[in-house]
Design a protein around this motif. Structure first.
Motif, PDB file in Angstrom:
ATOM      1  N   ARG A 175       1.916   1.894 -18.258  1.00 42.73           N
ATOM      2  CA  ARG A 175       3.241   1.676 -17.758  1.00 42.73           C
ATOM      3  C   ARG A 175       3.618   3.023 -16.890  1.00 42.73           C
ATOM      4  O   ARG A 175       3.209   4.086 -17.114  1.00 42.73           O
ATOM      5  N   VAL A 176       3.918   2.684 -15.360  1.00 44.60           N
ATOM      6  CA  VAL A 176       4.412   3.645 -14.615  1.00 44.60           C
ATOM      7  C   VAL A 176       5.728   3.609 -13.887  1.00 44.60           C
ATOM      8  O   VAL A 176       6.179   2.323 -14.142  1.00 44.60           O
ATOM      9  N   ALA A 177       6.384   4.746 -13.569  1.00 46.40           N
ATOM     10  CA  ALA A 177       7.559   4.549 -13.059  1.00 46.40           C
ATOM     11  C   ALA A 177       7.434   3.750 -11.543  1.00 46.40           C
ATOM     12  O   ALA A 177       6.356   3.756 -11.052  1.00 46.40           O
ATOM     13  N   LEU A 178       8.449   3.182 -10.878  1.00 46.38           N
ATOM     14  CA  LEU A 178       8.413   2.486  -9.793  1.00 46.38           C
ATOM     15  C   LEU A 178       7.823   3.183  -8.614  1.00 46.38           C
ATOM     16  O   LEU A 178       7.052   2.891  -7.878  1.00 46.38           O
ATOM     17  N   ALA A 179       8.385   4.379  -8.694  1.00 42.78           N
ATOM     18  CA  ALA A 179       7.879   5.818  -7.299  1.00 42.78           C
ATOM     19  C   ALA A 179       6.375   5.658  -7.683  1.00 42.78           C
ATOM     20  O   ALA A 179       5.902   5.903  -6.359  1.00 42.78           O
ATOM     21  N   ASP A 180       5.855   5.516  -8.822  1.00 43.79           N
ATOM     22  CA  ASP A 180       4.333   5.570  -8.589  1.00 43.79           C
ATOM     23  C   ASP A 180       3.338   4.387  -8.929  1.00 43.79           C
ATOM     24  O   ASP A 180       2.171   4.178  -9.043  1.00 43.79           O
ATOM     25  N   ALA A 181       3.946   3.278  -8.395  1.00 47.37           N
ATOM     26  CA  ALA A 181       3.599   1.665  -8.629  1.00 47.37           C
ATOM     27  C   ALA A 181       3.053   1.274  -7.362  1.00 47.37           C
ATOM     28  O   ALA A 181       2.210   0.346  -7.344  1.00 47.37           O
ATOM     29  N   LEU A 182       3.165   1.684  -6.511  1.00 49.26           N
ATOM     30  CA  LEU A 182       2.803   1.242  -5.013  1.00 49.26           C
ATOM     31  C   LEU A 182       1.494   1.144  -4.885  1.00 49.26           C
ATOM     32  O   LEU A 182       0.601   2.040  -5.233  1.00 49.26           O
ATOM     33  N   GLY A 183       0.831  -0.278  -4.689  1.00 45.10           N
ATOM     34  CA  GLY A 183      -0.414  -0.490  -4.505  1.00 45.10           C
ATOM     35  C   GLY A 183      -1.105  -0.904  -5.684  1.00 45.10           C
ATOM     36  O   GLY A 183      -2.322  -1.233  -6.028  1.00 45.10           O
ATOM     37  N   GLU A 184      -0.661  -0.733  -7.006  1.00 47.99           N
ATOM     38  CA  GLU A 184      -1.124  -1.194  -8.397  1.00 47.99           C
ATOM     39  C   GLU A 184      -0.961  -2.551  -8.379  1.00 47.99           C
ATOM     40  O   GLU A 184      -0.285  -3.327  -7.664  1.00 47.99           O
ATOM     41  N   ARG A 185      -1.548  -3.284  -9.533  1.00 51.78           N
ATOM     42  CA  ARG A 185      -1.306  -4.679  -9.846  1.00 51.78           C
ATOM     43  C   ARG A 185      -0.642  -4.984 -11.272  1.00 51.78           C
ATOM     44  O   ARG A 185      -0.837  -4.215 -11.992  1.00 51.78           O
ATOM     45  N   LEU A 186       0.195  -6.057 -11.390  1.00 50.64           N
ATOM     46  CA  LEU A 186       0.911  -6.271 -12.334  1.00 50.64           C
ATOM     47  C   LEU A 186      -0.041  -6.788 -13.801  1.00 50.64           C
ATOM     48  O   LEU A 186      -0.922  -7.498 -13.472  1.00 50.64           O
ATOM     49  N   ASP A 219      13.720 -15.167 -15.430  1.00 49.16           N
ATOM     50  CA  ASP A 219      12.914 -15.924 -14.328  1.00 49.16           C
ATOM     51  C   ASP A 219      11.756 -15.144 -14.286  1.00 49.16           C
ATOM     52  O   ASP A 219      11.744 -13.848 -14.044  1.00 49.16           O
ATOM     53  N   VAL A 220      10.784 -15.809 -13.828  1.00 48.28           N
ATOM     54  CA  VAL A 220       9.258 -15.014 -13.507  1.00 48.28           C
ATOM     55  C   VAL A 220       9.361 -14.882 -12.171  1.00 48.28           C
ATOM     56  O   VAL A 220       9.476 -15.913 -11.366  1.00 48.28           O
ATOM     57  N   LEU A 221       9.546 -13.661 -11.371  1.00 48.55           N
ATOM     58  CA  LEU A 221       9.414 -13.472 -10.038  1.00 48.55           C
ATOM     59  C   LEU A 221       8.286 -13.210  -9.329  1.00 48.55           C
ATOM     60  O   LEU A 221       8.039 -13.753  -8.359  1.00 48.55           O
ATOM     61  N   LEU A 222       7.311 -12.471  -9.976  1.00 49.28           N
ATOM     62  CA  LEU A 222       5.705 -12.594  -9.333  1.00 49.28           C
ATOM     63  C   LEU A 222       4.782 -12.365 -10.777  1.00 49.28           C
ATOM     64  O   LEU A 222       5.143 -11.997 -11.621  1.00 49.28           O
ATOM     65  N   PRO A 223       3.694 -13.258 -10.347  1.00 46.22           N
ATOM     66  CA  PRO A 223       2.699 -13.444 -11.320  1.00 46.22           C
ATOM     67  C   PRO A 223       1.880 -12.232 -11.718  1.00 46.22           C
ATOM     68  O   PRO A 223       1.738 -11.250 -11.017  1.00 46.22           O
ATOM     69  N   VAL A 224       1.014 -12.465 -12.831  1.00 42.35           N
ATOM     70  CA  VAL A 224       0.197 -11.495 -13.344  1.00 42.35           C
ATOM     71  C   VAL A 224      -0.830 -10.982 -11.941  1.00 42.35           C
ATOM     72  O   VAL A 224      -1.067 -11.912 -11.308  1.00 42.35           O
ATOM     73  N   ARG A 225      -1.502  -9.883 -11.935  1.00 41.12           N
ATOM     74  CA  ARG A 225      -2.297  -9.490 -10.948  1.00 41.12           C
ATOM     75  C   ARG A 225      -1.766  -9.304  -9.560  1.00 41.12           C
ATOM     76  O   ARG A 225      -2.414  -9.108  -8.565  1.00 41.12           O
ATOM     77  N   THR A 226      -0.398  -9.546  -9.310  1.00 38.26           N
ATOM     78  CA  THR A 226       0.202  -9.323  -7.873  1.00 38.26           C
ATOM     79  C   THR A 226       0.030  -7.959  -7.419  1.00 38.26           C
ATOM     80  O   THR A 226       0.675  -6.944  -8.322  1.00 38.26           O
ATOM     81  N   GLU A 227      -0.260  -7.828  -6.239  1.00 37.33           N
ATOM     82  CA  GLU A 227      -0.561  -6.264  -5.787  1.00 37.33           C
ATOM     83  C   GLU A 227       1.041  -5.728  -5.422  1.00 37.33           C
ATOM     84  O   GLU A 227       1.599  -6.558  -4.734  1.00 37.33           O
ATOM     85  N   LEU A 228       1.477  -4.631  -5.766  1.00 41.43           N
ATOM     86  CA  LEU A 228       2.816  -4.259  -5.791  1.00 41.43           C
ATOM     87  C   LEU A 228       2.840  -3.607  -4.354  1.00 41.43           C
ATOM     88  O   LEU A 228       2.688  -2.324  -4.121  1.00 41.43           O
ATOM     89  N   THR A 229       3.533  -4.185  -3.563  1.00 39.08           N
ATOM     90  CA  THR A 229       3.838  -3.708  -2.155  1.00 39.08           C
ATOM     91  C   THR A 229       5.214  -3.119  -2.087  1.00 39.08           C
ATOM     92  O   THR A 229       5.870  -3.051  -3.175  1.00 39.08           O
ATOM     93  N   ALA A 230       5.425  -2.460  -0.985  1.00 44.81           N
ATOM     94  CA  ALA A 230       6.937  -1.892  -0.913  1.00 44.81           C
ATOM     95  C   ALA A 230       7.899  -2.988  -1.253  1.00 44.81           C
ATOM     96  O   ALA A 230       9.030  -2.784  -1.944  1.00 44.81           O
ATOM     97  N   MET A 231       7.646  -4.215  -0.687  1.00 43.00           N
ATOM     98  CA  MET A 231       8.750  -4.960  -0.829  1.00 43.00           C
ATOM     99  C   MET A 231       8.789  -5.657  -2.435  1.00 43.00           C
ATOM    100  O   MET A 231       9.981  -5.985  -2.900  1.00 43.00           O
ATOM    101  N   ALA A 232       7.574  -5.733  -2.957  1.00 37.93           N
ATOM    102  CA  ALA A 232       7.662  -6.031  -4.506  1.00 37.93           C
ATOM    103  C   ALA A 232       8.176  -5.058  -5.171  1.00 37.93           C
ATOM    104  O   ALA A 232       8.920  -5.353  -6.100  1.00 37.93           O
TER     105      ALA A 232
END
Length: 412
Positions: free
Chosen positions: A40-51, A160-173
């Motif tokens: 589990r990471v903070a949003l600020a550290d999640a860029l480029g990670e996958r759900l 509601d499910v907004l993004l599926p598992v394994r989605t790469e976390l972009t700036a928009m995500a």
């Protein structure tokens, strides 16, 4: 909340005492990797990670009826004149207001709508008079019920499910996750990687003199490991000594250790002896490919992997793409991406070995570059990809392409 995806069951590959095919080597490395736990990471550290879990909404969006434009919230649409009774700002959370027919309130975009509002009349469609009464402007546009209003839950409801598992976390995500109420996210773990570069002849700065060689593999590894999806903890240079190499292995706690050099059978190549001393199980002892034939993969008793790469820099890169990338993908629970195919622009095949050739793609055809020897990096530094030419008596008409890290695909 749904559980994190179940990683495939870990299966050790059979002992490989002879060269395996290039495809087999990739498959063995992928299946041998132990799964990394989610973190589990903070949003600020999640860029480029996958759900690691689907992203679900913690609240509705919007959470209440809001104005979609700056203007006036009006009550009643059978008139074109309303008396202004107040003002609502977007941050006016404590303001609670009811409108009666014929009344209006000045309102900012995003502000909570007062009860009784029929629609929002934009500023550009109004004319304000001195007696605080507004009228529809010169266009005399008729308002529709609930026009210019964003309704509660219009975009999504809580749960509601907004993004599926394994989605790469972009700036928009990450923006979506923040809007949905998340401060932290559970993401797929990345394996930690330690790199050991062997060779007493190597230097790390300046011009090489007689009997010395500038290390070209060490500088590649930080970018390569990050591109592949791992976390590099260190790049260490190790002398040509069995005890020194074993000592590095004893200190390593990472899920994957990469060893560049010491992979052959010469008097200063101690990797195989060190692995035997550690009780490591050989999974791949060599790969039928050029360059990169003397690459290997071993598994320690606790399941961690050791990838042995050739000392020559292009051959080391081939070993990294063949064994390390699949191992990292497997540890993260991600599928191996398929290799796209292109036409053959003059690449010859080998009768018994897979050739990996630096190429540029021109008009849909893979064109080989000069200076593609195992000790050379000039071609691969200019290449779009490595063409994978399977063994064949005659040149193939097409070739799969193995991706290379570039400025355009530097994240995993």
């Amino acid at each position: 909340m749904p559980d994190a995806p179940h990683h495939r069951e870990h299966r050790k590959t059979p002992h490989q005492s002879s060269a395996v095919t290039w495809d087999q080597a990739r498959a063995y490395a992928y299946s041998a990797a132990l799964p990394c736990p989610a973190v589990r990471v903070a949003l600020a550290d999640a860029l480029g990670e996958r759900l690691a879990r689907p992203l679900t909404a913690l609240s509705a969006m919007p959470a209440f009826d809001t104005a979609a434009m700056d203007g006036f919230a009006v009550c009643g649409l059978d008139t074109q004149r309303w008396t202004i009774v107040g003002r609502l700002r977007a941050d006016a959370a404590d303001q609670d207001m009811d409108l009666a027919p014929g009344q209006a309130v000045e309102i900012a975009t995003g502000a909570a709508l007062p009860r009784g509002a029929s629609a929002v009349l934009p500023y550009e469609h109004t004319q304000r008079e001195a007696n605080s009464v507004i009228t529809v402007g010169a266009t005399r546009r008729a308002l529709e019920p609930r026009q210019h209003i964003r309704h509660r839950g219009e975009e999504y409801e809580a749960g509601d499910v907004l993004l599926p598992v394994r989605t790469e976390l972009t700036a928009m995500a990450l923006g979506l996750a923040a809007a949905a109420g998340h401060d932290t996210l559970e993401v797929m773990g990345r394996p930690c990687v330690r790199a050991l570069v062997t060779g007493d002849e190597l230097i790390t700065s300046g011009l090489p003199g007689r009997g010395r060689v500038r290390d070209a593999t060490g500088p590649q590894l930080p970018g390569l490991v990050a591109w592949a999806g791992g976390r590099l903890t260190s790049v260490r240079h190790v002398s040509d000594s069995l005890d020194a190499l074993v000592g590095e292995f004893d200190r390593a706690t990472e899920e994957l250790v990469i060893v560049s050099g010491s992979s052959s059978v010469g008097p200063v190549d101690h990797l195989q002896a060190a692995l035997r001393r550690l009780g490591a199980e050989p999974l791949v002892t060599s790969v039928a490919c050029r360059p990169g034939h003397p690459q290997s993969l071993h598994q320690l008793p606790d399941g961690r992997l050791i990838a042995g790469l050739p000392g020559n820099p292009l051959a080391a890169l081939v070993g990294f793409l063949t064994l390390v990338v699949p191992a990292i993908q497997g540890a993260r629970g991600l599928p191996l991406p398929p290799l796209p195919r292109v036409g053959n622009g003059g690449i010859t095949s080998h009768p018994t070995m897979t050739r990996l050739v630096p190429v540029q793609v021109r008009d849909g055809r893979a064109v080989p570059l000069p200076h593609g020897g195992s000790a050379m990096l000039r071609s691969v530094a200019q290449a779009d990809a490595l063409a994978v030419m399977k063994p064949a008596a005659r040149p193939a008409e097409g070739a799969p392409l193995l991706a290379l890290p570039t400025a355009h695909n530097s994240s995993s």
